[in-house]
Design a protein around this motif. Structure first.
Motif, mmCIF file in Angstrom:
data_model
loop_
_atom_site.group_PDB
_atom_site.id
_atom_site.type_symbol
_atom_site.label_atom_id
_atom_site.label_comp_id
_atom_site.label_asym_id
_atom_site.label_seq_id
_atom_site.Cartn_x
_atom_site.Cartn_y
_atom_site.Cartn_z
ATOM 1 N N GLU A 22 0.846 -1.197 0.000
ATOM 2 C CA GLU A 22 0.000 0.000 0.000
ATOM 3 C C GLU A 22 0.877 1.240 0.000
ATOM 4 N N GLY A 23 0.929 1.940 -1.121
ATOM 5 C CA GLY A 23 1.699 3.166 -1.215
ATOM 6 C C GLY A 23 3.165 2.994 -0.884
ATOM 7 N N LEU A 24 3.734 1.859 -1.265
ATOM 8 C CA LEU A 24 5.111 1.535 -0.911
ATOM 9 C C LEU A 24 6.095 2.312 -1.783
ATOM 10 N N THR A 25 6.959 3.061 -1.130
ATOM 11 C CA THR A 25 8.042 3.769 -1.791
ATOM 12 C C THR A 25 9.339 3.298 -1.162
ATOM 13 N N LEU A 26 10.274 2.870 -1.994
ATOM 14 C CA LEU A 26 11.563 2.379 -1.513
ATOM 15 C C LEU A 26 12.667 3.275 -2.040
ATOM 16 N N LEU A 27 13.593 3.624 -1.153
ATOM 17 C CA LEU A 27 14.702 4.499 -1.492
ATOM 18 C C LEU A 27 16.015 3.745 -1.416
ATOM 19 N N SER A 28 16.968 4.161 -2.228
ATOM 20 C CA SER A 28 18.297 3.551 -2.207
ATOM 21 C C SER A 28 18.966 3.832 -0.871
ATOM 22 N N SER A 29 19.550 2.810 -0.289
ATOM 23 C CA SER A 29 20.275 2.993 0.966
ATOM 24 C C SER A 29 21.621 3.678 0.713
ATOM 25 N N GLN A 30 22.057 3.689 -0.536
ATOM 26 C CA GLN A 30 23.335 4.307 -0.904
ATOM 27 C C GLN A 30 23.225 5.833 -1.010
ATOM 28 N N ASP A 72 14.653 1.780 4.203
ATOM 29 C CA ASP A 72 14.629 3.080 3.539
ATOM 30 C C ASP A 72 13.404 3.229 2.659
ATOM 31 N N GLY A 73 12.419 3.979 3.166
ATOM 32 C CA GLY A 73 11.212 4.214 2.401
ATOM 33 C C GLY A 73 10.016 4.410 3.296
ATOM 34 N N SER A 74 8.839 4.257 2.708
ATOM 35 C CA SER A 74 7.601 4.446 3.453
ATOM 36 C C SER A 74 6.498 3.605 2.802
ATOM 37 N N GLY A 75 5.381 3.515 3.473
ATOM 38 C CA GLY A 75 4.252 2.745 2.968
ATOM 39 C C GLY A 75 3.967 1.563 3.877
ATOM 40 N N LYS A 76 3.133 0.676 3.389
ATOM 41 C CA LYS A 76 2.682 -0.454 4.203
ATOM 42 C C LYS A 76 2.774 -1.747 3.406
ATOM 43 N N ILE A 77 3.195 -2.798 4.102
ATOM 44 C CA ILE A 77 3.233 -4.142 3.527
ATOM 45 C C ILE A 77 2.381 -5.035 4.420
ATOM 46 N N VAL A 78 1.401 -5.707 3.831
ATOM 47 C CA VAL A 78 0.581 -6.685 4.546
ATOM 48 C C VAL A 78 0.989 -8.044 4.011
ATOM 49 N N ARG A 79 1.383 -8.925 4.924
ATOM 50 C CA ARG A 79 1.855 -10.245 4.506
ATOM 51 C C ARG A 79 1.367 -11.290 5.492
#
Length: 102
Positions: A22-30, A72-79
């Motif tokens: 849900e609205g997952l944004t991932l950023l480079s850790s570098q 690194d990022g924001s949003g939600k993961i349902v698993r």
């Protein structure tokens, strides 16, 4: 609260009927650049999925975030609920929501 870094929220639900972003944004850790932007998708249990694309770092970040190994990022993961005692690696910002909030 205000001033706190955003985090990826991981919700583990016992039903095990889906994997959801849900609205997952991932950023480079570098360098902090955007690898995945605002991903929203529901993947029903049993669905076979092939993740393709030219950016290997983005694909790795998606899988690592799903396993609570990418902060690194924001949003939600349902698993589905984990069946083992593995938890977030030391130093990562991971929040797990109780099942009732999914």
């Amino acid at each position: 609260g205000a001033g706190e870094p955003e985090a990826i929220e991981v919700c583990e639900c016992g039903e095990g009927d889906r994997l959801e972003y849900e609205g997952l944004t991932l950023l480079s850790s570098q360098d902090g650049r955007c690898l995945v932007k605002d991903l929203t998708v529901v993947i029903p249990y049993g669905t076979r999925l092939l993740v393709v694309g030219p950016n290997e770092e983005a694909k790795q970040a998606l899988f690592r975030a799903t396993a609570s190994m990418w902060a690194d990022g924001s949003g939600k993961i349902v698993r589905p609920e984990r069946r083992s005692s593995i938890s977030c690696r030391s130093g990562l910002i991971c929040r797990r929501a109780p099942c009732g909030t999914c």
